[in-house]
Design a protein around this motif. Structure first.
Motif, PDB file in Angstrom:
ATOM      1  N   ALA A  20      26.152  -0.072  -0.400  1.00 22.45           N
ATOM      2  CA  ALA A  20      24.832   0.536  -0.552  1.00 22.45           C
ATOM      3  C   ALA A  20      23.932  -0.318  -1.426  1.00 22.45           C
ATOM      4  N   LEU A  21      24.507  -0.870  -2.500  1.00 20.37           N
ATOM      5  CA  LEU A  21      23.747  -1.723  -3.401  1.00 20.37           C
ATOM      6  C   LEU A  21      23.276  -2.987  -2.681  1.00 20.37           C
ATOM      7  N   SER A  22      24.157  -3.549  -1.860  1.00 21.10           N
ATOM      8  CA  SER A  22      23.790  -4.740  -1.102  1.00 21.10           C
ATOM      9  C   SER A  22      22.644  -4.453  -0.136  1.00 21.10           C
ATOM     10  N   SER A  23      22.705  -3.275   0.483  1.00 20.06           N
ATOM     11  CA  SER A  23      21.638  -2.884   1.412  1.00 20.06           C
ATOM     12  C   SER A  23      20.315  -2.734   0.682  1.00 20.06           C
ATOM     13  N   LEU A  24      20.364  -2.124  -0.494  1.00 21.33           N
ATOM     14  CA  LEU A  24      19.139  -1.951  -1.285  1.00 21.33           C
ATOM     15  C   LEU A  24      18.561  -3.291  -1.717  1.00 21.33           C
ATOM     16  N   VAL A  25      19.444  -4.207  -2.102  1.00 21.99           N
ATOM     17  CA  VAL A  25      18.990  -5.534  -2.498  1.00 21.99           C
ATOM     18  C   VAL A  25      18.326  -6.239  -1.315  1.00 21.99           C
ATOM     19  N   PHE A  26      18.937  -6.113  -0.129  1.00 25.37           N
ATOM     20  CA  PHE A  26      18.375  -6.727   1.081  1.00 25.37           C
ATOM     21  C   PHE A  26      17.006  -6.154   1.394  1.00 25.37           C
ATOM     22  N   LEU A  27      16.906  -4.796   1.371  1.00 20.56           N
ATOM     23  CA  LEU A  27      15.628  -4.150   1.669  1.00 20.56           C
ATOM     24  C   LEU A  27      14.579  -4.509   0.633  1.00 20.56           C
ATOM     25  N   SER A  28      15.000  -4.591  -0.608  1.00 18.64           N
ATOM     26  CA  SER A  28      14.066  -4.940  -1.677  1.00 18.64           C
ATOM     27  C   SER A  28      13.509  -6.341  -1.463  1.00 18.64           C
ATOM     28  N   ARG A  29      14.405  -7.267  -1.138  1.00 20.66           N
ATOM     29  CA  ARG A  29      13.955  -8.628  -0.891  1.00 20.66           C
ATOM     30  C   ARG A  29      13.084  -8.691   0.353  1.00 20.66           C
ATOM     31  N   TYR A  30      13.438  -7.893   1.372  1.00 17.59           N
ATOM     32  CA  TYR A  30      12.723  -7.915   2.643  1.00 17.59           C
ATOM     33  C   TYR A  30      11.310  -7.382   2.495  1.00 17.59           C
ATOM     34  N   TYR A  31      11.184  -6.234   1.803  1.00 14.16           N
ATOM     35  CA  TYR A  31       9.886  -5.592   1.725  1.00 14.16           C
ATOM     36  C   TYR A  31       9.081  -5.946   0.482  1.00 14.16           C
ATOM     37  N   TRP A  32       9.740  -6.277  -0.609  1.00 12.81           N
ATOM     38  CA  TRP A  32       9.005  -6.453  -1.854  1.00 12.81           C
ATOM     39  C   TRP A  32       9.181  -7.832  -2.461  1.00 12.81           C
ATOM     40  N   GLY A  33       9.666  -8.777  -1.698  1.00 16.10           N
ATOM     41  CA  GLY A  33       9.917 -10.103  -2.238  1.00 16.10           C
ATOM     42  C   GLY A  33       8.710 -11.011  -2.264  1.00 16.10           C
ATOM     43  N   GLY A  34       7.528 -10.482  -1.961  1.00 13.47           N
ATOM     44  CA  GLY A  34       6.325 -11.306  -1.966  1.00 13.47           C
ATOM     45  C   GLY A  34       6.036 -11.860  -0.587  1.00 13.47           C
ATOM     46  N   LYS A  55      -4.552  -8.969   1.962  1.00 16.59           N
ATOM     47  CA  LYS A  55      -5.508  -8.170   1.189  1.00 16.59           C
ATOM     48  C   LYS A  55      -4.898  -7.811  -0.155  1.00 16.59           C
ATOM     49  N   LYS A  56      -5.508  -8.338  -1.205  1.00 22.02           N
ATOM     50  CA  LYS A  56      -4.997  -8.141  -2.565  1.00 22.02           C
ATOM     51  C   LYS A  56      -4.959  -6.654  -2.906  1.00 22.02           C
ATOM     52  N   GLY A  57      -3.809  -6.215  -3.432  1.00 23.19           N
ATOM     53  CA  GLY A  57      -3.639  -4.831  -3.841  1.00 23.19           C
ATOM     54  C   GLY A  57      -3.145  -3.913  -2.747  1.00 23.19           C
ATOM     55  N   GLU A  58      -3.182  -4.366  -1.488  1.00 24.25           N
ATOM     56  CA  GLU A  58      -2.735  -3.527  -0.371  1.00 24.25           C
ATOM     57  C   GLU A  58      -1.651  -4.194   0.463  1.00 24.25           C
ATOM     58  N   THR A  59      -1.721  -5.521   0.621  1.00 23.79           N
ATOM     59  CA  THR A  59      -0.671  -6.228   1.349  1.00 23.79           C
ATOM     60  C   THR A  59       0.467  -6.510   0.384  1.00 23.79           C
ATOM     61  N   MET A  60       1.569  -5.778   0.555  1.00 27.58           N
ATOM     62  CA  MET A  60       2.697  -5.917  -0.350  1.00 27.58           C
ATOM     63  C   MET A  60       3.660  -7.011   0.095  1.00 27.58           C
ATOM     64  N   LYS A  61       3.709  -7.242   1.410  1.00 26.83           N
ATOM     65  CA  LYS A  61       4.687  -8.185   1.960  1.00 26.83           C
ATOM     66  C   LYS A  61       4.261  -8.581   3.361  1.00 26.83           C
ATOM     67  N   THR A  62       4.460  -9.821   3.741  1.00 27.22           N
ATOM     68  CA  THR A  62       4.243 -10.240   5.117  1.00 27.22           C
ATOM     69  C   THR A  62       5.452 -11.014   5.617  1.00 27.22           C
ATOM     70  N   GLN A  75       4.742  -8.858  10.482  1.00 26.16           N
ATOM     71  CA  GLN A  75       5.050  -7.522   9.982  1.00 26.16           C
ATOM     72  C   GLN A  75       4.570  -7.444   8.536  1.00 26.16           C
ATOM     73  N   HIS A  76       3.712  -6.481   8.257  1.00 22.42           N
ATOM     74  CA  HIS A  76       3.191  -6.297   6.901  1.00 22.42           C
ATOM     75  C   HIS A  76       3.755  -5.024   6.301  1.00 22.42           C
ATOM     76  N   VAL A  88       3.621   3.594   1.316  1.00 15.11           N
ATOM     77  CA  VAL A  88       3.685   2.241   1.869  1.00 15.11           C
ATOM     78  C   VAL A  88       4.157   2.318   3.316  1.00 15.11           C
ATOM     79  N   ILE A  89       3.446   1.643   4.193  1.00 13.01           N
ATOM     80  CA  ILE A  89       3.865   1.504   5.590  1.00 13.01           C
ATOM     81  C   ILE A  89       4.535   0.146   5.719  1.00 13.01           C
ATOM     82  N   ASN A  90       5.816   0.152   6.041  1.00 14.15           N
ATOM     83  CA  ASN A  90       6.593  -1.084   6.066  1.00 14.15           C
ATOM     84  C   ASN A  90       6.607  -1.789   7.415  1.00 14.15           C
TER      85      ASN A  90
END
Length: 244
Positions: A20-34, A55-62, A75-76, A88-90
Motif C-alpha cells: 500500500a505504501l509503495s502504491s501511495l508513493v507511486f501515485l504521489s510521484r505520478y500526480y504531485w511530482g511536478g 496555469k500557475k496555481g491550478e496545473t498541479m501536474k502534467t 494528462q493534467h 483536484v481532477i487527476n
C-alpha cells in the motif's frame, strides 16, 4: 503455535502495508511530482515544438501521453477549487496545438470574374478529412515555431492565394477550446492586395518541406464572393468549419 501464527499474521500485514505504501508513493510521484519533462512522452510520432500550457496555481501536474509535430495530448492534474478544500481532477486531458491564423482576403483588381461593383472577397470551397461534405472557408494555417501571427498570415496569403496584401488588420485572437486547449486562432482581414508571380511567370510557390502545416489533407476550389454573397453563405450554414 500461537506465537508462530501471530508472527505469520503480522508478517502478512507488513507485506500488505508495504504494498500500500509503495502504491501511495507511486501515485504521489505520478500526480504531485511536478511537471514532467516533455521529452518523455509515452508515444511519439515526431517532436512537438509548439507551446505547452501550464496555469500557475491550478496545473498541479502534467504528463505527455501522445505527441506528433502537429500536437501533444497530455494528462493534467488540475486544482479547480479556491477554498479551504481544493478538489483536484487527476485525469484532465489537454491538447497543446500550434496556434493558427485565419485571413479574409479582399479580392484584387482583375481577380476572377470581376463584373460586380460590390466589394468582393476570396474564399475556398473545400473538403477536409473530419467533415464528410464541402464547406466554404477563408485562408487558414499554422503559425510555425518562432513565427509571429502577422508573419504567418502574410505567408499563408502568398502560399494559398499567390498574392501580397499591403494592409493587414488584426481582428483579435481566440481560444479554440477554453477547457481543453487546442491553441489560439488569430484572425485578420487583408486588403490592398496584388497578385505576384515567380521568375518562371507562374504563381509563387514557397518551399513547404519543413513546415508543420504542409502535410494537410484538403481539396480546394477558389471562389470570389461579394459582401452580400458572403453574408448569405454564412447565414445559410455554408461555412461549416469553426477554424481553417
Amino acid at each position: 503455535m500461537r506465537i508462530r501464527d501471530g508472527r505469520k499474521k503480522h508478517g502478512t500485514i507488513a507485506v500488505v502495508a508495504l504494498a500500500a505504501l509503495s502504491s501511495l508513493v507511486f501515485l504521489s510521484r505520478y500526480y504531485w511530482g511536478g511537471r514532467d519533462n516533455s521529452s518523455k512522452c509515452m508515444v511519439s510520432f515526431g517532436r512537438y515544438n509548439g507551446s505547452r500550457y501550464y496555469k500557475k496555481g491550478e496545473t498541479m501536474k502534467t504528463r505527455c501521453l501522445v505527441e506528433s509535430k502537429w500536437m501533444q495530448l497530455s494528462q493534467h492534474a488540475v486544482s479547480i477549487g479556491g477554498g479551504k478544500v481544493i478538489p483536484v481532477i487527476n485525469d484532465w486531458l489537454f491538447i497543446d496545438y500550434h496556434d493558427r491564423i485565419n485571413v479574409l482576403v479582399e479580392a484584387w483588381d482583375g481577380a476572377g470574374d470581376d463584373q460586380s461593383n460590390e466589394k468582393r472577397f476570396v474564399a475556398f470551397r473545400q473538403t477536409k478529412y473530419a467533415y464528410s461534405g464541402e464547406s466554404l472557408a477563408i485562408i487558414g494555417g499554422i503559425i510555425e515555431p518562432n513565427e509571429e501571427p502577422e508573419e504567418a498570415a502574410r505567408r499563408e496569403v502568398v502560399e494559398e492565394m499567390q498574392c501580397e496584401c499591403e494592409t493587414l488588420v488584426s481582428l483579435g485572437k481566440y481560444r479554440t477550446d477554453v477547457n481543453r486547449g487546442m491553441g489560439w486562432v488569430h484572425s485578420f482581414i487583408a486588403s490592398d492586395c496584388k497578385e505576384i508571380m515567380n521568375e518562371r511567370g507562374a504563381p509563387n510557390d514557397l518551399e513547404e518541406e519543413n513546415q508543420v502545416g504542409a502535410a494537410d489533407v484538403e481539396g480546394q476550389e477558389r471562389i470570389y464572393l461579394t459582401v452580400s454573397e458572403l453574408r448569405d453563405a454564412a447565414r445559410n450554414g455554408e461555412f461549416v468549419e469553426v477554424q481553417w
